[in-house]
Design a protein around this motif. Structure first.
Motif, PDB file in Angstrom:
ATOM      1  N   TYR A 401     -52.302 -44.319 -54.582  1.00 43.00           N
ATOM      2  CA  TYR A 401     -51.219 -45.104 -53.983  1.00 43.00           C
ATOM      3  C   TYR A 401     -50.446 -45.939 -55.344  1.00 43.00           C
ATOM      4  O   TYR A 401     -50.982 -46.370 -56.224  1.00 43.00           O
ATOM      5  CB  TYR A 401     -51.567 -46.181 -53.023  1.00 43.00           C
ATOM      6  CG  TYR A 401     -52.298 -45.569 -51.726  1.00 43.00           C
ATOM      7  CD1 TYR A 401     -51.283 -44.870 -50.940  1.00 43.00           C
ATOM      8  CD2 TYR A 401     -53.365 -45.551 -51.443  1.00 43.00           C
ATOM      9  CE1 TYR A 401     -51.538 -44.121 -49.634  1.00 43.00           C
ATOM     10  CE2 TYR A 401     -54.035 -45.231 -50.342  1.00 43.00           C
ATOM     11  CZ  TYR A 401     -53.093 -44.429 -49.310  1.00 43.00           C
ATOM     12  OH  TYR A 401     -53.450 -43.833 -48.333  1.00 43.00           O
ATOM     13  N   GLY A 402     -49.260 -46.275 -55.025  1.00 40.52           N
ATOM     14  CA  GLY A 402     -48.569 -46.879 -56.066  1.00 40.52           C
ATOM     15  C   GLY A 402     -47.282 -47.796 -55.638  1.00 40.52           C
ATOM     16  O   GLY A 402     -46.181 -47.936 -55.985  1.00 40.52           O
ATOM     17  N   LEU A 403     -47.640 -48.650 -54.461  1.00 41.64           N
ATOM     18  CA  LEU A 403     -46.615 -49.325 -53.967  1.00 41.64           C
ATOM     19  C   LEU A 403     -46.254 -50.731 -54.472  1.00 41.64           C
ATOM     20  O   LEU A 403     -45.491 -50.798 -55.281  1.00 41.64           O
ATOM     21  CB  LEU A 403     -46.816 -49.392 -52.299  1.00 41.64           C
ATOM     22  CG  LEU A 403     -45.634 -49.931 -51.346  1.00 41.64           C
ATOM     23  CD1 LEU A 403     -44.320 -49.270 -51.838  1.00 41.64           C
ATOM     24  CD2 LEU A 403     -45.915 -49.774 -49.774  1.00 41.64           C
ATOM     25  N   ALA A 404     -47.273 -51.662 -54.252  1.00 42.84           N
ATOM     26  CA  ALA A 404     -47.216 -52.903 -54.727  1.00 42.84           C
ATOM     27  C   ALA A 404     -48.439 -53.526 -55.504  1.00 42.84           C
ATOM     28  O   ALA A 404     -49.390 -53.091 -54.968  1.00 42.84           O
ATOM     29  CB  ALA A 404     -46.909 -54.122 -53.582  1.00 42.84           C
ATOM     30  N   SER A 419     -47.594 -56.388 -66.002  1.00 40.09           N
ATOM     31  CA  SER A 419     -46.535 -55.751 -65.301  1.00 40.09           C
ATOM     32  C   SER A 419     -46.035 -54.251 -65.850  1.00 40.09           C
ATOM     33  O   SER A 419     -45.886 -53.513 -65.001  1.00 40.09           O
ATOM     34  CB  SER A 419     -45.526 -56.651 -65.416  1.00 40.09           C
ATOM     35  OG  SER A 419     -45.788 -57.937 -64.909  1.00 40.09           O
ATOM     36  N   GLU A 420     -45.991 -54.107 -67.183  1.00 41.40           N
ATOM     37  CA  GLU A 420     -45.352 -53.047 -67.539  1.00 41.40           C
ATOM     38  C   GLU A 420     -46.377 -51.891 -67.302  1.00 41.40           C
ATOM     39  O   GLU A 420     -46.206 -50.551 -67.052  1.00 41.40           O
ATOM     40  CB  GLU A 420     -44.916 -52.991 -68.978  1.00 41.40           C
ATOM     41  CG  GLU A 420     -43.686 -53.829 -69.339  1.00 41.40           C
ATOM     42  CD  GLU A 420     -43.416 -53.944 -70.604  1.00 41.40           C
ATOM     43  OE1 GLU A 420     -42.150 -54.372 -70.862  1.00 41.40           O
ATOM     44  OE2 GLU A 420     -44.110 -53.599 -71.514  1.00 41.40           O
ATOM     45  N   ILE A 426     -43.583 -52.044 -57.190  1.00 40.64           N
ATOM     46  CA  ILE A 426     -43.289 -53.303 -57.086  1.00 40.64           C
ATOM     47  C   ILE A 426     -44.483 -54.238 -57.585  1.00 40.64           C
ATOM     48  O   ILE A 426     -45.681 -54.097 -57.049  1.00 40.64           O
ATOM     49  CB  ILE A 426     -43.123 -53.790 -55.511  1.00 40.64           C
ATOM     50  CG1 ILE A 426     -42.401 -52.875 -54.829  1.00 40.64           C
ATOM     51  CG2 ILE A 426     -43.072 -55.269 -55.129  1.00 40.64           C
ATOM     52  CD1 ILE A 426     -42.353 -52.832 -53.320  1.00 40.64           C
ATOM     53  N   VAL A 427     -44.051 -55.183 -58.556  1.00 42.97           N
ATOM     54  CA  VAL A 427     -45.237 -56.206 -59.051  1.00 42.97           C
ATOM     55  C   VAL A 427     -44.717 -57.490 -58.764  1.00 42.97           C
ATOM     56  O   VAL A 427     -43.710 -57.815 -59.113  1.00 42.97           O
ATOM     57  CB  VAL A 427     -45.084 -55.876 -60.591  1.00 42.97           C
ATOM     58  CG1 VAL A 427     -46.328 -56.886 -61.280  1.00 42.97           C
ATOM     59  CG2 VAL A 427     -45.746 -54.517 -61.033  1.00 42.97           C
ATOM     60  N   GLY A 428     -45.581 -58.227 -58.203  1.00 42.71           N
ATOM     61  CA  GLY A 428     -45.606 -59.567 -57.652  1.00 42.71           C
ATOM     62  C   GLY A 428     -46.210 -60.391 -58.949  1.00 42.71           C
ATOM     63  O   GLY A 428     -47.413 -60.380 -58.983  1.00 42.71           O
ATOM     64  N   LEU A 429     -45.492 -60.977 -59.673  1.00 42.43           N
ATOM     65  CA  LEU A 429     -45.965 -61.763 -60.852  1.00 42.43           C
ATOM     66  C   LEU A 429     -45.947 -63.323 -60.443  1.00 42.43           C
ATOM     67  O   LEU A 429     -44.955 -63.678 -60.234  1.00 42.43           O
ATOM     68  CB  LEU A 429     -44.829 -61.423 -62.145  1.00 42.43           C
ATOM     69  CG  LEU A 429     -45.555 -62.226 -63.105  1.00 42.43           C
ATOM     70  CD1 LEU A 429     -46.952 -61.607 -63.687  1.00 42.43           C
ATOM     71  CD2 LEU A 429     -44.514 -61.560 -64.501  1.00 42.43           C
ATOM     72  N   ASN A 430     -47.074 -63.825 -60.214  1.00 47.00           N
ATOM     73  CA  ASN A 430     -47.168 -65.135 -59.734  1.00 47.00           C
ATOM     74  C   ASN A 430     -46.330 -65.161 -58.090  1.00 47.00           C
ATOM     75  O   ASN A 430     -45.889 -66.419 -57.879  1.00 47.00           O
ATOM     76  CB  ASN A 430     -46.923 -66.089 -60.453  1.00 47.00           C
ATOM     77  CG  ASN A 430     -47.757 -66.237 -61.713  1.00 47.00           C
ATOM     78  OD1 ASN A 430     -48.747 -65.914 -61.782  1.00 47.00           O
ATOM     79  ND2 ASN A 430     -47.078 -66.418 -62.825  1.00 47.00           N
ATOM     80  N   ASP A 431     -46.186 -64.086 -57.350  1.00 43.91           N
ATOM     81  CA  ASP A 431     -45.447 -63.966 -56.292  1.00 43.91           C
ATOM     82  C   ASP A 431     -46.191 -63.102 -55.177  1.00 43.91           C
ATOM     83  O   ASP A 431     -46.299 -61.625 -55.487  1.00 43.91           O
ATOM     84  CB  ASP A 431     -44.091 -63.598 -56.782  1.00 43.91           C
ATOM     85  CG  ASP A 431     -43.177 -63.429 -55.505  1.00 43.91           C
ATOM     86  OD1 ASP A 431     -43.403 -63.952 -54.401  1.00 43.91           O
ATOM     87  OD2 ASP A 431     -41.982 -62.726 -55.506  1.00 43.91           O
ATOM     88  N   GLY A 432     -46.652 -63.753 -54.038  1.00 43.15           N
ATOM     89  CA  GLY A 432     -47.126 -62.909 -53.296  1.00 43.15           C
ATOM     90  C   GLY A 432     -46.603 -62.453 -52.156  1.00 43.15           C
ATOM     91  O   GLY A 432     -46.630 -61.473 -51.220  1.00 43.15           O
ATOM     92  N   LEU A 433     -45.028 -62.641 -51.883  1.00 44.49           N
ATOM     93  CA  LEU A 433     -43.944 -62.198 -51.273  1.00 44.49           C
ATOM     94  C   LEU A 433     -42.807 -61.555 -51.840  1.00 44.49           C
ATOM     95  O   LEU A 433     -41.702 -62.427 -52.023  1.00 44.49           O
ATOM     96  CB  LEU A 433     -43.816 -63.296 -50.160  1.00 44.49           C
ATOM     97  CG  LEU A 433     -44.895 -63.873 -49.375  1.00 44.49           C
ATOM     98  CD1 LEU A 433     -44.548 -65.331 -48.599  1.00 44.49           C
ATOM     99  CD2 LEU A 433     -45.405 -62.898 -48.275  1.00 44.49           C
TER     100      LEU A 433
END
Ligand code: SSN
Length: 471
Positions: A401-404, A419-420, A426-433
């Motif tokens: 899988y490769g969603l978030a 992140s790269e 989707i990458v949540g960087l210090n962000d859960g939503l």
């Protein structure tokens, strides 16, 4: 159902019961439509396309905005419908509807910016003009976990682009979909532009796959069904967008703000009782902060109040059905048998015959556990430890899988590096939503194809044509 602007029954007169997962009570029944109804809906959408597609973007935007305001005015009523058929707490249902509606307003505007292009020709006596045109009739097949947002995320860009649509909502949650389409008609969106067919997923889906008037298929759901639809769509070479399963890693580096990471993982893991495609599925915490993270995470999870979503103060509602509960139990049993330790929760909650399960945290998670390799789709949070950045990136990427994916760190260089390297859409960087209407939501690998949201999301409903002009 709503076909061609009318509320209709199905030929067979058969019904599908809608069950409230908080009480296991039948709350409604909808027609069990099949091939005949699916065809009628395409007839209506195909006819409506001729007039809808030639309206100006401005005209379409005005109608979309009327729909937006009607949803806003009726948000409490729709949220109650959603909570009763899906189970999520009322505050989450209102949150989902606001998010769902933001796709309508965003695309009402974006439809005005479908710019073409002129390309300098290699011949001095030629000009090349690029046009973007609506693809045609769109079939949208949507899941039960987000009964409103998964619809508007598809049909708002489709309608703004000039397409018409036929929708098959999940059989567990058809009532929100029907209400949304009723409001669309009330807003003045012409008959046939938006149709909703409830019923037999296989019969309806197959009919739309085989119909060459349907030029685009958009689906959110499991990877297994997504693959079948992809094969089916090949017969008539439809454009497709697939938003499929996820298995999100949540990485907490040793320099992370732990309180912020705990807040992020609580939202990401337990919203909608763990039933979102971008929910955290596995947590990797640096070994040096494991004890403090686990302590804070367990304390926070313990505060979550489980109950009927309609009750004030409920944080976690029921799961959708028994099958969902069984999968969580299977993953917990497997984890315990492989050395996992239950820090919090772990059991089904007996409440009003509903499908409740405790927010559960398991420490000492190993990469061989089912919950570390498969999507659980429930309120289970396994916590594993890691030592180095390279190691955790490799383990996070070791998935079909490769969603978030989520990363918590306060080191800027490391944040950018990780992140790269993460193989996720989707990458949540210090962000859960991370979900918002203006961003391109979608996955890599077996998590899907195409993007929903942002300017990328409208391209999914457009054909590119060039006109070569000899002067
Ligand atoms: O389940 C998929 C959608 C999740 C979201 O909108 O954040």
């Amino acid at each position: 159902m709503h076909i061609n602007g009318e509320s209709v029954d199905c030929e067979s007169k058969e019904l599908i019961k809608v069950i409230n997962p908080a009480t296991n009570q039948v709350i409604a029944a909808v027609p069990k439509g099949g091939k005949a109804e699916a065809e009628k809906a395409v007839d209506a959408a195909y006819t409506a396309f001729k007039e809808w597609s030639v309206k100006t973007a401005e005209e379409r935007a005005k109608l979309l905005m009327k729909w937006f305001y009607l949803i806003e005015e009726n948000i409490e009523e729709i949220a109650r419908i959603m909570t009763r058929e899906q189970g999520k707490p009322l505050k989450e249902a209102i949150g989902e509807l606001n998010n769902a509606n933001s796709y309508i307003s965003w695309y009402a505007e974006e439809g005005k910016r479908i710019y073409g292009e002129t390309i300098p020709s290699s011949h001095p006596n030629k000009r090349i003009l690029v046009l973007k045109q609506p693809v045609g009739v769109v079939a949208a097949i949507t899941p039960w976990n987000f009964p409103a947002a998964m619809i508007t995320r598809k049909v708002a860009p489709a309608l703004a682009a000039g397409c018409t649509a036929v929708i098959k909502p999940a059989s567990q949650t058809p009532l929100t979909a029907i209400k949304l389409v009723e409001l669309a008609h009330l807003a003045g969106i012409p008959k046939g532009v938006l149709n909703v067919v409830t019923g037999d997923a296989r019969a309806i889906g197959d009919t739309w796959l085989q119909d060459d008037r349907v030029r685009k298929l958009t689906f959110t759901g499991s990877t297994e069904i997504g693959k079948q639809l992809m094969k089916g769509a090949a017969e008539t070479v439809k454009k497709i967008s697939l938003e499929l399963g996820g298995h999100a890693p949540f990485i907490v580096m040793d320099d992370a703000d732990i309180d912020k990471a705990v807040e992020g993982v609580i939202g990401s893991k337990f919203r909608n009782a763990g039933q979102t495609c971008i929910c955290t599925n596995r947590i990797y915490v640096h070994e040096s902060i494991e004890a403090v993270f686990n302590e804070k995470f367990s304390q926070a999870a313990k505060q979550l109040r489980i109950g009927n979503g309609l009750d004030q103060g409920t944080d976690v509602g029921p799961m959708i059905d028994l099958h969902a509960i069984d999968k969580v139990k299977e993953h917990i049993d497997d984890a315990i048998s492989k050395g996992g330790e239950v820090l919090q929760g772990g059991s089904r909650v007996n409440l009003a015959d509903g499908y409740y399960f405790e927010p559960t945290i398991i420490s000492n998670a190993g990469d061989d556990m089912l919950c570390m390799t498969e999507e659980t789709f429930g309120p289970l949070a396994p916590v594993a430890t890691f030592n180095t950045e390279e190691e955790v990136i490799e383990r996070a990427n070791n998935s079909k899988y490769g969603l978030a994916a989520y990363v918590y760190t306060q080191n800027l260089s490391r944040a950018i590096r990780i992140s790269e390297k993460l193989e996720y859409g989707i990458v949540g960087l210090n962000d859960g939503l991370p979900t918002v209407a203006q961003a391109p939501f979608g996955g890599m690998k077996e998590s899907g194809l195409g993007r929903e949201g942002g300017h990328y999301g409208i391209d999914e409903y457009l054909e590119v044509k060039y006109v070569s002009i000899s002067i």
